[in-house]
Design a protein around this motif. Structure first.
Motif, PDB file in Angstrom:
ATOM      1  N   ASP A 253       0.979  -1.266   0.242  1.00  0.00           N
ATOM      2  CA  ASP A 253       0.423  -0.306  -0.090  1.00  0.00           C
ATOM      3  C   ASP A 253       0.844   1.091   0.316  1.00  0.00           C
ATOM      4  O   ASP A 253       1.631   1.425   0.988  1.00  0.00           O
ATOM      5  CB  ASP A 253      -0.896   0.205   1.177  1.00  0.00           C
ATOM      6  N   ARG A 255       1.780   5.265   1.309  1.00  0.00           N
ATOM      7  CA  ARG A 255       0.352   6.227   2.517  1.00  0.00           C
ATOM      8  C   ARG A 255       1.692   7.101   2.164  1.00  0.00           C
ATOM      9  O   ARG A 255       3.000   6.970   2.157  1.00  0.00           O
ATOM     10  CB  ARG A 255       1.020   5.090   3.415  1.00  0.00           C
ATOM     11  N   SER A 257      -2.991   7.057   2.880  1.00  0.00           N
ATOM     12  CA  SER A 257      -4.025   6.223   1.588  1.00  0.00           C
ATOM     13  C   SER A 257      -4.782   6.995   0.917  1.00  0.00           C
ATOM     14  O   SER A 257      -4.822   8.283   1.474  1.00  0.00           O
ATOM     15  CB  SER A 257      -4.670   5.440   2.525  1.00  0.00           C
ATOM     16  N   HIS A 263      -7.547   2.686   5.914  1.00  0.00           N
ATOM     17  CA  HIS A 263      -6.506   3.016   5.210  1.00  0.00           C
ATOM     18  C   HIS A 263      -5.306   2.000   5.094  1.00  0.00           C
ATOM     19  O   HIS A 263      -3.785   2.419   4.723  1.00  0.00           O
ATOM     20  CB  HIS A 263      -5.795   2.918   7.516  1.00  0.00           C
ATOM     21  N   SER A 264      -5.876   0.308   4.519  1.00  0.00           N
ATOM     22  CA  SER A 264      -5.120  -0.308   3.361  1.00  0.00           C
ATOM     23  C   SER A 264      -5.770  -0.512   2.730  1.00  0.00           C
ATOM     24  O   SER A 264      -6.043  -1.736   2.157  1.00  0.00           O
ATOM     25  CB  SER A 264      -4.643  -1.240   4.856  1.00  0.00           C
TER      26      SER A 264
END
Length: 322
Positions: A253, A255, A257, A263-264
């Motif tokens: 992922d 980040r 996000s 968030h993921s």
């Protein structure tokens, strides 16, 4: 994507582009587009059902030099911004028994491995989205104090297939991607062309962002706040190619996000929608050098997770063979 810089003492994230913002509504539509629920049996092996004996046989055929490259990070017992819950390692026997011979030396290891410091495999039960695991199974029913009754790492077993390295710093001629830098679908296609490799059905795709090299040169930072990785717009392409495993030197992922309230998002799409296990926190530096030397970015990948009934994943030390 913009080049990185190793100048300056601050190891924290630079002002990098995590890609276009994605609304929750857009993300939910994307989730429906790539999900493969109801496609395979057994369902808790998810996309790994794509890897047949013939896939494995073809993967072994890419081995030419017999060079073995380990991909796992060292067991990390030191606290830091990327390791708030350090792994444990201590001796339990120092060979101080006088008789009978021989004396022995024993140790203990343990880890809360779903973080940023331990190389590990995420099983399908690791992530639920909107309360559902892969295949539409209800997380609260199937995951409890004793572990998971669906999608556990024990359902996967050893994973052997062709691996493909997307070495983005090598493609861009930079030392690393900066934390927060998104890898988009167009970047995947450009990398395939530059590296003369094509992602195919049943493949394991490994993304090198240069995370380990950057950490070694500039020091640790919090990858939960900023790390290079895939933008969600790359996922439909990977789904179309029929990948069976996804991993990287981060946790796949990007980040922060780009998806509001998720968030993921790549974790949610890969594990909960597509049934694709994830490899997090790989060390891809030696593999980068080996593939560059060999002039090819495909290899045999072998991943042997611990057989933990009900486990949400496992620490691993994957091996690439060129």
């Amino acid at each position: 994507m913009s080049p990185s810089s190793a100048e300056g003492p601050d190891p924290g994230p630079a002002d990098a582009d995590n890609g276009p913002a994605v609304s929750r509504r857009e993300f939910d539509a994307l989730f429906e587009t790539v999900r493969t629920w109801g496609r395979w049996a057994p369902a808790d092996r998810g996309a790994w059902n794509r890897v047949t004996a013939e896939h494995v046989r073809r993967a072994t055929a890419v081995v030419r030099a017999g060079k073995v490259v380990p991909l796992g990070l060292p067991w990390n017992t030191l606290p830091g911004p990327d390791n708030p819950r350090p792994a444990l390692h201590h001796m339990t026997d120092l060979g101080d028994v006088e008789s009978p011979e021989p004396s022995t030396h024993k140790d203990f290891i343990a880890a809360d491995y779903h973080g940023k410091a331990v190389t590990h495999l995420d099983a399908l039960c690791h992530v639920a989205y909107r309360g559902q695991l892969y295949d539409g199974r209800t997380a609260k029913v199937l995951v409890g104090a004793a572990g998971a009754r669906f999608g556990a790492v024990s359902a996967l077993g050893p994973l052997v297939t062709r691996g493909v390295l997307l070495d983005l710093p090598a493609v861009l001629g930079v030392r690393w991607l900066e934390p927060g830098q998104a890898v988009r679908a167009k970047d995947v296609i450009a990398a395939e062309s530059a590296l003369d490799v094509t992602i195919g059905e049943g493949d394991a795709v490994l993304l090198r962002s240069g995370h380990v090299r950057r950490r070694g040169e500039l020091g640790a930072w919090d990858p939960g706040a900023a790390s290079a990785g895939f933008h969600v717009d790359a996922v439909p392409l990977l789904a179309e190619r029929g990948i069976a495993l996804l991993g990287g030197d981060g946790d796949s992922d990007v980040r922060p996000s780009p998806v509001d309230g998720v968030h993921s998002p790549v974790h949610a799409l890969a594990l909960a929608a597509m049934g694709v296990p994830l490899l997090d926190n790989l060390d891809l530096e030696a593999l980068s050098a080996a593939t560059a030397e060999a002039g090819r970015h495909e290899f045999l990948l072998v991943v042997a997770p611990l057989n933990v009934p009900g486990g949400t994943g496992s620490p691993v030390n994957p091996v690439a063979v060129l």
